[in-house]
Design an enzyme around this catalytic site. Structure first.
Site, PDB file in Angstrom:
ATOM      1  N   SER A 100       0.797  -1.228   0.000  1.00  0.00           N
ATOM      2  CA  SER A 100       0.000   0.000   0.000  1.00  0.00           C
ATOM      3  C   SER A 100       0.822   1.266   0.000  1.00  0.00           C
ATOM      4  O   SER A 100       0.252   2.360  -0.098  1.00  0.00           O
ATOM      5  CB  SER A 100      -0.918   0.012   1.223  1.00  0.00           C
ATOM      6  N   ASP A 139     -11.328  -6.391   0.700  1.00  0.00           N
ATOM      7  CA  ASP A 139     -10.527  -5.350   1.345  1.00  0.00           C
ATOM      8  C   ASP A 139      -9.834  -5.977   2.553  1.00  0.00           C
ATOM      9  O   ASP A 139     -10.284  -6.983   3.097  1.00  0.00           O
ATOM     10  CB  ASP A 139     -11.462  -4.224   1.823  1.00  0.00           C
TER      11      ASP A 139
END
Lengths: 644, 381
Positions: free
Chosen positions: A329, A368
């Site tokens: 990320s 997610d």
């Protein structure tokens, strides 16, 4: 015998004597003439030849190796020094019985079989009358024992030589690197010119800056004509051309910051890179675990080397420039900026996050990282703060991989950063063309979803992430990362590789998002800014460990430990005028925000707590810092004051 | 012819009668020879000083030996020739006995037994034979009618061969050859017929091959081979000659300057203060210096020959001639060896090389020469 007869005899005898003596005189004259002719032949006719012979006899040209250039950190702390070391050398031509001599030497100094073995190999490729090293690093006692016995050791000498010494030991092993003895492999790559330049020099840069700046550090070899006697002892120097010492390197690195970063990482495996945002200068360069570079300087022992080579923690591996990890990320801020610049999203774009994502016309569900999602209205800032995957999947689905590839490349991913260190790895950011070429299959929309999260094919080095972060902090100016700040006192100007054009409000959005990572309620990187009186902007990441390299020898506990995700954190500070960008990687650290972020915090804390003149380099191009030194309570503060 | 020779000598003899006796005559000193020898000894010490480098004690020792040798020379000159002649068989026998003793009790180094040690005193009997042999041969021939008959020649050669063989056994080929040469010179000067000389040369040539195979030791062969190909083994057997030739050649005409010889001062030249000292002189003083030294030797030899010509009897004549020619052989063999013309044999350069005993023997020889030169006056008185 009558008187008369005697008288007659006397005359005959005298006549005979004269006769013989005249012949003898003739002989004497002829032979003396031969001697004169011989002297004439030697001293007049062949004078030049014998003159040359006699000069060659006594005059030898000896190379004088240059002193290797020293390496300092930005504050003038010595990182690579030269220290005298005593070497036992043998001139083969002067030794009658080599085996006996070596046996005798073995009684005087400790000689291992390996020393003798190496010595024999060096003997094969020496130049005539060149001293060949037999043992390095003699102790005082050994030197004394040899000098006492010198008279029955013709051709044996103890020579003082300057060898590299790294006073900080492990701290800079991966950045400064080390020198080692010139090996067969180095020699075979030598040109004629190299052979000349390395006359008299025993070592060559092997790793790190010692290798990449080898040409400058080496200097220029000098020589001297020395007069020797028949036993090879130097009697006097007739003529000397001084060598030119190697260039002195001043690095951007800061020893204290390096220490802080190393301590913050503790005994964990990983990497920390800190970059001066305004120049691209590398302030800290940590790859853990490390090793003592001094071991390599005069030849590492087999035992030491195999211990380093076989260690599971691979201490010789330079994680900063060679470790290729999925960035996870940590790519999101860059991707967000790319999306804004490409018009895929705006600051107002909101995406509902139910905890999963489905591509249109595809039944596959992408989950997610947070099971129940991040809420119904996730915008870019919250997407970054909470690291919402669905927000970026949505963006990626509406974008295309080539656009992502383009922006990633301009931030320095997927290609070498161009840092002044050797053997850098490029990492990988995939594109359509790459996938077709390398894998022979077309690009699938699902690949884009992986790529935007820094997974799948994406690989990057900790250095690349630091450069990417510094480029964000700079609002688009992508500097080439640089280790060396000045060469022989001459400043090396920073070099801009790219400039990423984006509107200021786009940068503001990304800054706000990264700040929210550290400061918002649900931010993933709160530990990065804890207790700091300046603002930090960052982004956490985790990288899945797909497999392990060599797993045969360790137990299941350790195996399990090494299956955990890598923890990543990238950040810069202060937000209102960024000075320093940091990238942290903790192998198997699991949580970027939990494990990697505190390391970044320590680096910021130390760097920003310095008085202005301490952190600002003495070099003029550098923009003055806009904030004054805060944090009076910092323990280093006192020390700095005393030092100042 | 013969009578004119006789007459020729008369005025000179008469003049010695007329003039009052000078110091040199009273002391039986030949002044020109003394002068030449003093100059040579002086030059020798100066060269030795340079050749011995830091080892100044060599020069001091040599100076002491030279002084002793000059004293010895003066003493030898005082002894009447008749004494030498009468006692020659006993000198000779004593010398041979000592040589035999050396073979049994001798001491030495490097595989050669050359010295006798009595208490703290060490000496080399072969040195004494250098004088004893020519004296014995001259005395032997003095009593025979000349030219020598075949029997006389055989007798002479026997006298020469016994000590020569004993010395070869030590082994010391160089000295043995020199001693044999001194005896053969006396024989030659006595009027040895050319036929016999020719025959001897032919026989020597024929004997050369068997000598090479059986007679010479390995190191002796090596030295001779080195002469023909000094470059074959530069660091081994050829080293000495290679270095001495480089020393001499690099001196050129002018030389490198006193104490400036790189070959000699930097230890490249082996034996620089003993057998190879001429290379030091030639390197530092150049060819000029070498010629001056050769000229000195030539003058000394010329004076010796003059003395032999002027001698009264066969004994004095042969002895003076033999000593002079042997002296020349020393000079020639040494310089020939150092310049690479002859094989390396251990022959010192007379009065220049360091070495005590050889100086004393040499000077005693010159003392005898002086005794010869002053003999006729004694006879006439």
């Amino acid at each position: 015998m009558s008187e008369n007869l005697r008288f007659k005899d006397h005359h005959t005898e005298q006549r005979l004597f004269r006769n013989r003596m005249l012949v003898a005189i003739f002989g004497v004259v002829v032979l003396l003439g031969v001697l004169v002719a011989r002297f004439y032949n030697l001293q007049v006719v062949n004078y030049e030849d014998y003159r040359t012979q006699s000069d060659q006899n006594r005059i030898q040209v000896r190379p004088v190796p240059p002193t290797r250039g020293l390496i300092y950190d930005r504050n003038g702390e010595m990182l690579a020094d030269n220290r005298p070391s005593y070497t036992l050398s043998v001139v083969r031509e002067r030794v009658k019985d080599l085996d006996a001599t070596i046996e005798l030497l073995g009684q005087l100094v400790s000689l291992e079989d390996r020393d003798v073995e190496k010595f024999n190999r060096r003997l094969q490729r020496r130049r005539p009358f060149e001293p060949v090293p037999l043992r390095y690093r003699l102790s005082e006692d050994e030197i004394a024992r040899i000098s006492v016995n010198e008279f029955h050791l013709p051709g044996v000498s103890v020579e003082a030589e300057l060898v590299r010494y790294y006073p900080e030991n492990k701290l800079f092993a991966h950045s400064v690197g080390y020198v080692g003895r010139i090996a067969e492999r180095d020699l075979s790559a030598f040109t004629e010119e190299d052979v000349r330049r390395y006359r008299g020099t025993q070592s060559i840069g092997k790793v790190g800056l010692e290798r990449s700046y080898e040409d400058l550090l080496l200097g220029e070899v000098g020589y001297e004509n020395v007069e020797t006697n028949a036993r090879g002892r130097v009697l006097r120097v007739l003529e000397r051309h001084d060598p030119k010492p190697g260039a002195e390197l001043t690095l951007h690195l800061d020893t204290r910051l390096q220490q802080v970063a190393t301590e913050a990482l503790g005994d964990k495996r990983g990497a920390v890179v800190a970059i001066d945002v305004k120049t691209g200068g590398v302030l800290a360069f940590v790859s853990q675990p490390s090793f003592d570079p001094n071991l390599f300087v005069t030849g590492i022992s087999f035992k030491d080397y195999s211990a380093l080579r076989d260690s599971l923690d691979v201490p010789l591996f330079n994680r900063v420039v060679q470790g290729q990890y999925p960035p996870g990320s940590t790519l999101k801020p860059m991707m967000g900026l790319g999306g804004l610049a490409a018009g895929i999203i705006t600051g107002d774009t909101e995406v509902p996050d139910p905890g999963f994502y489905k591509l249109p016309n595809d039944s596959r569900i992408y989950r997610d990282w947070k099971r129940w999602g991040h809420g119904k209205h996730v915008d870019l800032i919250q997407g970054l703060a909470q690291s919402c995957d669905v927000y970026f999947w949505d963006m990626a689905a509406r974008w295309n991989i080539d656009g992502m590839h383009d922006i990633a490349t301009r931030f320095g991913l997927g290609e070498k950063t161009g840092i002044d260190l050797p053997r850098e790895y490029p990492g990988l950011f995939p594109s359509r063309a790459w996938k077709r070429g390398a894998r022979g299959v077309p690009w699938f929309p699902g690949d884009s979803l992986n790529a935007v999260l820094g997974q799948g094919f994406v690989l990057s080095t900790p250095l690349q992430l630091a450069v990417m972060t510094a480029t964000i902090a700079n609002r688009g100016t992508h500097y080439r990362p640089q280790m060396v700040m000045a060469i022989d006192g001459v400043e090396q100007p920073p070099e801009v590789l790219h400039h990423i054009d984006a509107r200021p409000e786009h940068w503001d959005l990304v800054f706000d998002g990264m700040e929210a990572v550290v400061y918002s309620t649900h931010g993933t990187g709160k530990k990065a800014g804890a207790g700091l009186d300046f603002k930090v902007a960052g982004k956490s990441g985790t990288a899945q460990v797909v497999g392990i390299a060599q797993g045969e020898r360790y137990d299941s506990e350790a195996l399990k430990e090494r299956h955990r995700d890598h923890a990543l954190f990238v950040a810069f500070a202060p937000v209102d005028d960024p000075q320093i960008a940091v990238s942290v990687l903790v192998e198997n650290g699991e949580s970027g925000g939990g494990v990697a972020a505190p390391v970044a915090r320590e680096v910021f804390f130390d760097w920003m707590s310095r008085p202005l003149e301490d952190t600002a380099s003495r070099h003029s191009w550098r923009a003055p810092m806009s904030i004054s030194a805060p944090a009076q309570r910092h323990p280093y503060q006192q020390e700095t004051a005393i030092r100042g | 012819m013969a009578s004119r020779d006789y007459m020729h000598r008369l005025p000179d003899a008469g003049s010695s009668l007329r003039r009052p006796e000078s110091i040199s005559r009273r002391w039986h000193i030949d002044l020109p020879l003394l002068f030449l020898l003093l100059v040579l000894a002086g030059v020798g010490l100066v060269v030795l000083y340079s050749a011995s480098g830091d080892e100044i004690h060599y020069v001091k020792r040599q100076a002491v030996f030279m002084s002793l040798a000059f004293v010895g020379m003066v003493i030898a000159a005082q002894i009447p020739l008749e004494f030498y002649r009468r006692w020659s068989p006993w000198f000779y026998l004593a010398g041979c006995c000592l040589l035999v003793a050396v073979l049994f009790f001798g001491v030495g180094a490097k595989g050669a037994q050359r010295w006798l040690q009595i208490g703290g005193f060490r000496f080399q009997p072969s040195e004494a034979l250098k004088l004893a042999v020519p004296i014995a041969v001259a005395a032997y021939l003095h009593k025979r009618s000349l030219p020598p008959s075949f029997i006389t020649v055989i007798g002479t050669l026997t006298i020469i061969a016994i000590p020569a063989a004993l010395i070869v056994r030590q082994p010391d080929l160089g000295t043995s050859i020199l001693i044999a040469a001194s005896g053969i010179f006396a024989l030659y000067l006595s009027g040895l017929s050319w036929k016999m000389i020719g025959g001897a040369v032919v026989m020597a040539l024929m004997a050369a091959w068997p000598m090479w195979i059986w007679g010479l030791r390995e190191y002796q062969k090596q030295r001779i081979l080195t002469l023909f190909n000094p470059d074959a083994d530069r660091l081994g057997a050829g080293w000495n000659i290679f270095q001495s030739k480089a020393a001499i050649g690099s001196g050129g005409w002018d030389g490198k300057g006193y104490m400036q010889g790189t070959q000699s001062q930097l230890d490249f030249l082996p034996e620089s203060h003993t057998d190879f000292i001429i290379a030091v002189l030639a390197e530092e003083w150049g060819m000029r210096g070498a010629l001056i030294l050769l000229a000195l030797y030539l003058l000394i030899i010329a004076r010796g020959i003059y003395i032999s010509f002027m001698a009264q009897h066969v004994f004095g004549r042969l002895l003076a001639g033999s000593i002079t020619l042997t002296f020349f052989v020393y000079v020639f063999v040494n310089i020939g060896m150092v310049t690479g013309l002859l094989p390396v044999v251990g022959v010192p350069l007379p009065l220049v090389s360091h070495g005590g005993t050889s100086v004393i023997t040499l000077m005693a020889g010159f003392g005898i020469l002086m005794a010869v030169s002053t003999e006729r006056r004694r006879v006439l008185f």
